[in-house]
Design a protein around this motif. Structure first.
Motif, PDB file in Angstrom:
ATOM      1  N   ASN A   1       0.826  -1.209   0.000  1.00 23.03           N
ATOM      2  CA  ASN A   1       0.000   0.000   0.000  1.00 23.03           C
ATOM      3  C   ASN A   1       0.857   1.255   0.000  1.00 23.03           C
ATOM      4  OD1 ASN A   1      -2.226  -1.638   0.096  1.00 23.03           O
ATOM      5  ND2 ASN A   1      -2.938  -0.995   2.110  1.00 23.03           N
ATOM      6  N   GLN A   2       1.936   1.245   0.775  1.00 24.18           N
ATOM      7  CA  GLN A   2       2.812   2.414   0.857  1.00 24.18           C
ATOM      8  C   GLN A   2       3.480   2.695  -0.482  1.00 24.18           C
ATOM      9  OE1 GLN A   2       2.716  -0.068   3.077  1.00 24.18           O
ATOM     10  NE2 GLN A   2       1.819   1.011   4.838  1.00 24.18           N
TER      11      GLN A   2
ATOM     12  N   ALA B   1       0.909   4.028  -2.874  1.00 24.56           N
ATOM     13  CA  ALA B   1       0.588   5.416  -2.510  1.00 24.56           C
ATOM     14  C   ALA B   1       1.648   6.377  -3.037  1.00 24.56           C
ATOM     15  CB  ALA B   1       0.462   5.536  -0.992  1.00 24.56           C
TER      16      ALA B   1
ATOM     17  N   THR C   1      -0.590   9.631  -3.327  1.00 20.03           N
ATOM     18  CA  THR C   1      -1.789   9.648  -2.489  1.00 20.03           C
ATOM     19  C   THR C   1      -1.446   9.031  -1.144  1.00 20.03           C
ATOM     20  OG1 THR C   1      -4.138   9.035  -2.452  1.00 20.03           O
ATOM     21  CG2 THR C   1      -2.610   7.392  -3.315  1.00 20.03           C
ATOM     22  N   SER C   2      -2.434   8.806  -0.298  1.00 17.96           N
ATOM     23  CA  SER C   2      -2.160   8.279   1.036  1.00 17.96           C
ATOM     24  C   SER C   2      -2.361   6.768   1.075  1.00 17.96           C
ATOM     25  CB  SER C   2      -3.079   8.933   2.063  1.00 17.96           C
ATOM     26  OG  SER C   2      -4.405   8.459   1.906  1.00 17.96           O
ATOM     27  N   PRO C   3      -1.643   6.076   1.970  1.00 20.41           N
ATOM     28  CA  PRO C   3      -1.843   4.631   2.124  1.00 20.41           C
ATOM     29  C   PRO C   3      -3.277   4.274   2.491  1.00 20.41           C
ATOM     30  CG  PRO C   3       0.216   5.281   3.161  1.00 20.41           C
ATOM     31  CD  PRO C   3      -0.495   6.552   2.777  1.00 20.41           C
ATOM     32  N   ASN C   4      -3.947   5.154   3.250  1.00 17.89           N
ATOM     33  CA  ASN C   4      -5.344   4.898   3.607  1.00 17.89           C
ATOM     34  C   ASN C   4      -6.247   4.874   2.373  1.00 17.89           C
ATOM     35  OD1 ASN C   4      -4.881   4.626   6.343  1.00 17.89           O
ATOM     36  ND2 ASN C   4      -5.326   6.761   6.811  1.00 17.89           N
ATOM     37  N   THR C   5      -5.975   5.791   1.450  1.00 17.48           N
ATOM     38  CA  THR C   5      -6.746   5.821   0.204  1.00 17.48           C
ATOM     39  C   THR C   5      -6.537   4.537  -0.577  1.00 17.48           C
ATOM     40  OG1 THR C   5      -6.644   8.238   0.044  1.00 17.48           O
ATOM     41  CG2 THR C   5      -7.071   7.023  -1.989  1.00 17.48           C
TER      42      THR C   5
ATOM     43  N   ALA D   1      -5.659   1.661   0.671  1.00 15.16           N
ATOM     44  CA  ALA D   1      -6.309   0.581   1.420  1.00 15.16           C
ATOM     45  C   ALA D   1      -7.802   0.535   1.103  1.00 15.16           C
ATOM     46  CB  ALA D   1      -6.087   0.770   2.910  1.00 15.16           C
ATOM     47  N   ASN D   2      -8.432   1.703   1.005  1.00 13.78           N
ATOM     48  CA  ASN D   2      -9.858   1.751   0.664  1.00 13.78           C
ATOM     49  C   ASN D   2     -10.097   1.246  -0.760  1.00 13.78           C
ATOM     50  OD1 ASN D   2     -10.565   2.807   3.157  1.00 13.78           O
ATOM     51  ND2 ASN D   2     -10.398   4.934   2.480  1.00 13.78           N
ATOM     52  N   GLN D   3      -9.194   1.616  -1.676  1.00 13.98           N
ATOM     53  CA  GLN D   3      -9.324   1.154  -3.059  1.00 13.98           C
ATOM     54  C   GLN D   3      -9.143  -0.358  -3.139  1.00 13.98           C
ATOM     55  OE1 GLN D   3      -6.292   3.747  -4.569  1.00 13.98           O
ATOM     56  NE2 GLN D   3      -7.758   5.227  -5.378  1.00 13.98           N
ATOM     57  N   ARG D   4      -8.189  -0.877  -2.349  1.00 16.55           N
ATOM     58  CA  ARG D   4      -7.961  -2.318  -2.324  1.00 16.55           C
ATOM     59  C   ARG D   4      -9.205  -3.045  -1.799  1.00 16.55           C
ATOM     60  NH1 ARG D   4      -3.071  -5.935  -0.481  1.00 16.55           N
ATOM     61  NH2 ARG D   4      -1.836  -4.071  -0.805  1.00 16.55           N
TER      62      ARG D   4
END
Length: 220
Positions: A176-177, A180, A185-189, A191-194
Motif C-alpha cells: 500500500n505504501q 501510494a 496519495t495516502s496509504p489509507n486511500t 487501502a480503501n481502493q484495495r
C-alpha cells in the motif's frame, strides 16, 4: 524503412546504454525516450513508434499498466518488456497485458537486437526461461478456470480506472505504501481502493485477488 523505437525506463544510464547499442544499426531508429509510464503514454501518439522498449518498475505508472493501455489504445505498437525481474508473475502479466516479448536486462546485445526486430515483424519473442514459465502456466491451468473467465465478466471490467491501476500494482507485489507513493496519495486511500477491489472481485484476500487478476486478461 527503419524500425522506430521508443525507450521507456526511469534509469538514464539504461536508456543511454540502449541508445549506444542501437545507434549504429541502420535499420533501427530511436525516436524518443521516456522516464516514466505516463510520459511513455504521452509520447506514443506523438512519435508513432513501431516498438516500445518498456521497463516494468517505473514511477507514476508501471510498465505492466502501460503495456495494458498500449494494447488497448495503440495496438499497432509492439511492446517489448525489458526488465530486471525474472519472477513468473511478471512474465505472465506481460503476456496477459499484450506484450510481444520479454527480455531481462542482463541479456546480451545480439539477443536484444534480435528481439526488437522479431517483435517489429509481428512475431513474439520470449527466451527459453520465459517460455517455460508460460507453458507451465498453460499446462497447469484448470479447464474450470478457463470456463469461469469465459462465462463471467472480467474483474478488470468492474473496476474504475484508478482501481485497475492499483490492481496492476498489486500483481507486481507492491505494498500500500509503495502504491501510494507511485500515485502521490495516502496509504489509507490505497487501502480503501484495495477493499473496494476485493469486494467487486468477490474474493476474501489479496492472494485470491492476484490469482484471479492473472487469470483474467484486461478486457476479457
Amino acid at each position: 524503412m527503419a524500425i522506430r523505437i521508443l525507450i521507456a525506463d526511469d534509469h538514464s544510464m539504461v536508456r543511454k546504454g540502449i541508445r549506444t547499442l542501437l545507434e549504429d544499426e541502420t535499420d533501427l531508429q530511436i525516436v524518443g525516450e521516456a522516464a516514466d509510464g505516463d510520459e511513455a503514454l504521452e509520447l506514443l501518439p506523438q512519435l508513432h513508434p513501431d516498438v516500445l522498449l518498456l521497463d516494468i518498475t517505473m514511477p507514476r505508472l508501471s510498465g505492466i499498466e502501460v503495456s495494458r493501455m498500449t494494447a488497448q489504445q495503440f495496438p499497432q505498437v509492439k511492446v517489448l518488456i525489458f526488465s530486471m525481474h525474472n519472477h513468473p508473475d511478471y512474465i505472465l502479466s506481460a503476456v496477459q497485458y499484450g506484450a510481444s516479448g520479454y527480455l531481462l536486462k542482463d541479456t546480451d546485445d545480439e539477443e536484444i537486437l534480435q528481439a526488437i526486430r522479431t517483435v517489429a515483424a509481428g512475431d513474439l519473442y520470449y527466451p527459453p526461461s520465459a517460455s517455460s514459465v508460460i507453458i507451465k502456466q498453460l499446462v497447469l491451468a484448470k479447464p474450470k478456470a478457463r470456463v469461469d473467465v469465459a462465462t463471467n465478466p472480467s474483474i478488470w471490467n468492474k473496476l474504475t480506472s484508478r482501481e485497475a491501476q492499483v490492481l496492476g500494482c498489486l500483481t507486481e507485489g507492491l505494498s500500500n505504501q509503495e502504491i501510494a507513493r507511485r500515485f502521490d496519495t495516502s496509504p489509507n486511500t490505497v487501502a480503501n481502493q484495495r477493499a473496494s477491489i476485493l469486494r467487486k472481485a468477490g474474493v476474501k484476500n489479496t492472494a485470491e485477488l492476484i490469482s484471479l487478476a492473472l487469470k483474467e486478461p484486461p478486457g476479457a
